[in-house]
Design a protein around this motif. Sequence first.
Motif, PDB file in Angstrom:
ATOM      1  N   GLU A   1       0.837  -1.204   0.000  1.00  0.00           N
ATOM      2  CA  GLU A   1       0.000   0.000   0.000  1.00  0.00           C
ATOM      3  C   GLU A   1       0.877   1.260   0.000  1.00  0.00           C
ATOM      4  OE1 GLU A   1      -2.854   0.175   3.172  1.00  0.00           O
ATOM      5  OE2 GLU A   1      -4.196   1.403   1.941  1.00  0.00           O
TER       6      GLU A   1
ATOM      7  N   PHE B   1      -8.172  -5.013   1.659  1.00  0.00           N
ATOM      8  CA  PHE B   1      -8.474  -4.203   0.465  1.00  0.00           C
ATOM      9  C   PHE B   1      -9.827  -4.509  -0.170  1.00  0.00           C
ATOM     10  CE2 PHE B   1      -3.725  -4.705   0.386  1.00  0.00           C
ATOM     11  CZ  PHE B   1      -3.457  -3.451   0.902  1.00  0.00           C
TER      12      PHE B   1
ATOM     13  N   LEU C   1      -2.695  -1.350  -6.361  1.00  0.00           N
ATOM     14  CA  LEU C   1      -2.730  -0.211  -5.434  1.00  0.00           C
ATOM     15  C   LEU C   1      -1.967   0.986  -5.999  1.00  0.00           C
ATOM     16  CD1 LEU C   1      -1.942  -2.422  -2.334  1.00  0.00           C
ATOM     17  CD2 LEU C   1      -4.132  -1.300  -2.749  1.00  0.00           C
TER      18      LEU C   1
ATOM     19  N   ALA D   1      -7.492   0.719  -3.932  1.00  0.00           N
ATOM     20  CA  ALA D   1      -7.487  -0.655  -4.447  1.00  0.00           C
ATOM     21  C   ALA D   1      -8.349  -0.783  -5.699  1.00  0.00           C
ATOM     22  CB  ALA D   1      -7.991  -1.604  -3.364  1.00  0.00           C
TER      23      ALA D   1
END
Length: 438
Positions: A109, A309, A317, A322
Motif C-alpha cells: 500500500e 483491500f 494499489l 485498491a
Amino acid sequence: SKTVTDVICPFCGTLCDDLVVVTDDEGKKILSVENACAIGAEKFLHSSDHSHRVTRPRKLQEDGSFKEITYEEAIEYTAQMLVNAKKPSMYGWSSTNCESQSVGHEIAELCGALVDNTAAVCHGTTLVAVQNVGIPSCTLGEVKNRADRIIFWGSNPAHGHPRHMSRYSIFPRGYFTGKGQKQRKIIVVDPRCTDTSSLADVHLQVEQGYDYELLQALRAAVRGQELTGDIIAGVPKEKVYEAAEMLKSGRFGVIFFGMGVTQSLGKDHNIDAAIMLTKDLNDYTKFSIIAMRGHYNVTGSGQVLGWQFGFPYSVDLSRGFARYNPGETGTIEVLKRKEIDAMFVLGSDPGAHFPMQCVKEISKLPSVAIDPHITPTTSICKVHVPVAFVGVEVGGNCYRMDNVPIESRKVVEPPEGMLTDQQFLEGVLKRVRELKAN
Ligand code: SF4
C-alpha cells in the motif's frame, strides 16, 4: 527426544492438523514424522537437513554467480527497489502465514504496488465465480460427518491432496457416515483415468474442454429435463441421467473441484455452472461445493487481502486505492504488457509456473525472491533471501481449503541467525517508512 503433537502440515490446502513430529532433545533436528503423507513428511524431513540450505541472503553478480550479503543489505535493497519503482509487483503469498501477508500488504500500500497471489494461475476463476453467483459451502468436518455423495471434478486428490480422501471425503467414518466408503457414492469427472477415478462409482470421462456443457447437461438432468443427443461432452446420455439420480438420492453431497475445471476452456463460467448445479441440487437434498486449493495458505492470502483491500487477488494499489480487474490487473497480464518495473516474490515460484515470456521479463527487472529453497525464481531474481519454513520453524495462522483458520506450530529452530518471512518484511516496512518520510 521430544514429541510435538497436533502439528499442521504446511504443504497442501488439506492442512492436516494431526501430525506427530519427534525431534532431538535440543529441538533442532526432526527425527520422524507420523501421520503425514509422503509429500508432507518429506517437507519436514527435508527442511531439517541444513546441509543443502542457503542460510544467508545472496545477490546475483554480473558473472551469474551469487555473493552472500547480510539481511540488513537485503532489507535495504528491497526497500529501495520498492520505493524507487513506479509500479512494483508483489506476488506470491500462498506459502506463508497470514501475519506475514498482512505486513507485506502494508508495504504494498505504501509503495503503490500490485499485490497478487497464486490464485492468479489456479483458483482465481473460482473467486470471480463466487462474486458472480455466491457459493453454498461447508467445512471439511461436515463432509466427513455427513456427506454420502462426493464429486471430484477436475481434481486428482490421490496425487495432489493425498490425505484428503482418508481424512475427509471418501474413506472416513463420521457421525452420520459410520460405514465410511460403503455409505458413500463417488463420482469423478476427469478426461483421464486416474488413481482417484479408479475409486469412483461413476467416472464421467468428459471430453477435454467440455466441462461447461457437461455441467449444464447435469443441471438439466437433475431438473428432469430431457437431454438431446446420445453423447454429451463425450459422456453417454444414460450416464449423465445415472449421475443425476445418484446425486439427488443422497442425504448430503459435496462437489470438490480443481484446476482441471478452473483452468480449462470456460474458466469462471465453468465454476458459475458448478455452483448453480449445487444450488439446483439443494431443491432435492443438501449440497455444498468446495474448491481444492493447492498451496497450504493460498486461501489465507485471499482472506487477508479481502480484509485489507476488499478483493481476494490481483489488487492494484498503484493509484493510491485498491483496484481489482482480473485479466487486466493480474501479474501475468502486467508482465506481458511490460508495465511493472520491479518484482518482489514471496512464498511462490513463478519462475517455474508462469509463461516463459513473463519469466524472461522478471529476469530483466530489479527483483527479490524470498524463499527457503533455491528455485527457478530465486535463480533469476537479483536478490534471494532465504527464510525459516512456516509451519516447521515458525508458527502462524493459515486457512484450510474450506476457509477454516488453523494455527500452525513451530516444531524446530531455524538455522542460527535466519529470519522469518514476517521479521524480514517488518524490516522492509520500517525502512520503507523511513525512506518515504525523507
Ligand atoms: Fe500435508 Fe496435504 Fe499430505 Fe495432509 S494431504 S499431510 S496437508 S501434503
